[in-house]
Design a protein around this motif. Structure first.
Motif, mmCIF file in Angstrom:
data_model
loop_
_atom_site.group_PDB
_atom_site.id
_atom_site.type_symbol
_atom_site.label_atom_id
_atom_site.label_comp_id
_atom_site.label_asym_id
_atom_site.label_seq_id
_atom_site.Cartn_x
_atom_site.Cartn_y
_atom_site.Cartn_z
ATOM 1 N N TYR A 228 0.943 -0.896 0.085
ATOM 2 C CA TYR A 228 -0.163 0.464 -0.114
ATOM 3 C C TYR A 228 0.835 1.107 -0.238
ATOM 4 N N ASN A 229 2.269 1.065 0.681
ATOM 5 C CA ASN A 229 2.914 2.369 0.759
ATOM 6 C C ASN A 229 3.648 2.606 -0.486
ATOM 7 N N ILE A 230 4.278 2.011 -0.434
ATOM 8 C CA ILE A 230 4.758 1.409 -1.493
ATOM 9 C C ILE A 230 4.279 1.851 -3.240
ATOM 10 N N PHE A 231 3.158 1.587 -3.488
ATOM 11 C CA PHE A 231 2.266 2.069 -4.247
ATOM 12 C C PHE A 231 1.592 3.838 -3.978
ATOM 13 N N PHE A 232 1.702 3.753 -2.950
ATOM 14 C CA PHE A 232 0.363 5.439 -3.074
ATOM 15 C C PHE A 232 1.823 6.731 -2.975
ATOM 16 N N LEU A 233 3.559 6.715 -2.635
ATOM 17 C CA LEU A 233 4.135 7.225 -2.994
ATOM 18 C C LEU A 233 4.382 6.945 -4.516
ATOM 19 N N SER A 234 4.569 5.661 -5.426
ATOM 20 C CA SER A 234 4.985 5.415 -6.793
ATOM 21 C C SER A 234 3.767 6.568 -7.591
ATOM 22 N N TYR A 235 2.198 6.515 -6.756
ATOM 23 C CA TYR A 235 1.302 7.099 -7.537
ATOM 24 C C TYR A 235 1.209 8.675 -7.739
ATOM 25 N N LEU A 236 1.586 8.612 -6.801
ATOM 26 C CA LEU A 236 2.389 10.558 -6.167
ATOM 27 C C LEU A 236 3.364 10.760 -7.817
ATOM 28 N N VAL A 237 4.135 9.782 -8.132
ATOM 29 C CA VAL A 237 5.384 9.950 -8.745
ATOM 30 C C VAL A 237 4.386 9.894 -9.859
ATOM 31 N N SER A 238 4.373 9.499 -10.826
ATOM 32 C CA SER A 238 4.433 8.433 -11.997
ATOM 33 C C SER A 238 2.742 7.876 -11.897
ATOM 34 N N PRO A 239 1.895 7.973 -12.341
ATOM 35 C CA PRO A 239 0.976 7.374 -12.409
ATOM 36 C C PRO A 239 0.815 6.490 -13.619
ATOM 37 N N LYS A 240 1.145 6.581 -14.157
ATOM 38 C CA LYS A 240 1.452 6.058 -15.887
ATOM 39 C C LYS A 240 2.148 4.863 -15.624
ATOM 40 N N THR A 241 2.838 4.743 -14.644
ATOM 41 C CA THR A 241 3.885 3.497 -14.674
ATOM 42 C C THR A 241 2.939 2.599 -13.646
ATOM 43 N N CYS A 242 2.031 3.138 -13.017
ATOM 44 C CA CYS A 242 1.537 2.148 -11.841
ATOM 45 C C CYS A 242 0.662 1.374 -12.444
ATOM 46 N N HIS A 243 -0.220 2.313 -12.978
ATOM 47 C CA HIS A 243 -1.380 1.880 -14.148
ATOM 48 C C HIS A 243 -1.024 0.293 -14.544
ATOM 49 N N ARG A 244 0.757 0.745 -15.628
ATOM 50 C CA ARG A 244 1.087 -0.064 -16.262
ATOM 51 C C ARG A 244 1.096 -1.312 -15.772
#
Length: 367
Positions: A228-244
């Motif tokens: 949860y926390n890794i994805f939370f921080l990652s989505y703040l930085v790059s939503p596109k990469t998270c959806h990929r």
């Protein structure tokens, strides 16, 4: 509250049976492949002038539903979810998107690493059965060529407990962004919440078959806290990469359920061959009363194919683009056989959605 929940469920049925129906495969491939003004897809500069319905369906934009539940709705879900036809359930293919950019390759590599760790935790190791083998089911399981029902449930429960995280995290962050910037979200929040609830319902379904022990619960707790926390921080930085990343993760989920179906149909999962589908599954997916676990595996695989298609498509969009799936989604003949919508295809799909709502408004009697 009861009235609101009932309206939400009726709206979900309407959306499934009426709004998505006009979208047929041939028209989809012709229409989405054609050009469309990309600038109309972006809502950042015209946040208050998005076309009617771009934030999601309204009850007045929907036709009366011809679908009537044959039994009392007892579930704790209120968001839209598809109800599949038999043809759609058989339309799902195992597909993989080829990474192109550095971010894509990073997301793909991270999924492969996660898959390896998940396989270790859940005790899963896929070994193709040797050609011409006449080993019994017990021998195949002993030598690692097949898994028993408890092993499959361990894998599925762990998978679904994690799969419900990304949609909720992304929806939360977009919700907060909408509040913070004082502008519309362009329809992303509802689609992401629908994904999160759908994955949770997968978990609730399989939990009726097995109650995890304290060790399994501890693993889920730790994995959720970290992810949860890794994805939370990652989505703040790059939503596109998270959806990929989620798109590639769902590729693996489709593969997992495809293999489970193959083992069940191949006689390697006798415990589930005549096992009745849980009541919660019959209600949620509107399955017939004689549905079995085979039917459950097919609908869950179709759901995962939807998440694969939606997340890879969202990964092609800019964060301020209109969500092309706010009003409707293609049927499984598209989502199960096509890996994504490009940004150009998404723009055309948004235009089609706008015309659909306008045509419906023109045909509806004035109040």
């Amino acid at each position: 509250m009861l009235r609101s929940a009932a309206l939400s469920r009726v709206t979900a049925l309407q959306r499934s049976s009426r709004i998505a129906t006009p979208f047929v495969l041939a028209a989809a491939r012709r229409g989405m492949a054609s050009g469309a003004p990309i600038e109309k897809l972006n809502s950042k500069t015209g946040a208050q002038s998005i076309f009617r319905g771009s934030e999601g369906p309204h009850v007045k934009d929907l036709s009366p539903s011809p679908v009537t539940p044959t039994h009392e709705v007892k579930g704790d879900w209120v968001l839209f979810h598809p109800v599949y036809s038999p043809d759609e359930l058989n339309a799902v293919e195992v597909l993989y998107r080829t990474p192109t950019t550095f971010a894509d390759k990073f997301a793909y590599g991270l999924v492969k690493l996660s898959r390896w760790g998940f396989d270790v935790v859940s005790g899963y190791k896929y070994k193709p059965i040797p050609p011409g083998s006449n080993m019994s089911v017990a021998e195949l399981r002993e030598k690692g060529y097949a898994m028993n029902d408890k092993q499959w449930l361990t894998r599925i429960l762990f998978l679904e407990s994690i799969a419900g995280v990304p949609g909720m995290v992304a929806a939360t962050l977009r919700h907060l962004k909408s509040l913070r910037l004082l502008r519309r979200d362009s329809g992303w929040i509802h689609t992401l919440l629908e994904e999160a609830e759908n994955e949770r319902m997968h978990l609730m379904t399989f939990l009726t078959l097995r109650n995890p022990g304290i060790f399994m619960r501890g693993l889920i707790l730790a994995a959720q806290g970290v992810f949860y926390n890794i994805f939370f921080l990652s989505y703040l930085v790059s939503p596109k990469t998270c959806h990929r990343f989620v798109g590639h993760l769902e590729e693996e989920a489709v593969l997992t359920y495809t293999r489970a179906i193959e083992e069940l149909e191949g006689g390697l999962l006798p415990e589930w061959e005549n096992l009745a589908a849980p009541s919660i599954a019959k209600d949620y997916w509107r399955l017939p009363q004689n549905a079995t676990m085979k039917d459950v595996l097919y609908v869950v695989r179709s759901d995962e194919s939807t998440h694969r298609f939606v997340n890879h498509s969202l990964g092609n969009l800019d964060p301020d683009d209109i969500n092309p799936f706010a009003i409707r989604e293609p049927d499984m003949h598209v989502k199960g056989k096509t890996i994504e919508l490009t940004r150009e295809m998404a723009a055309k799909y948004v235009n089609d959605n706008e015309k659909l709502i306008q045509d419906h408004a023109a045909e509806s009697p004035k109040a």
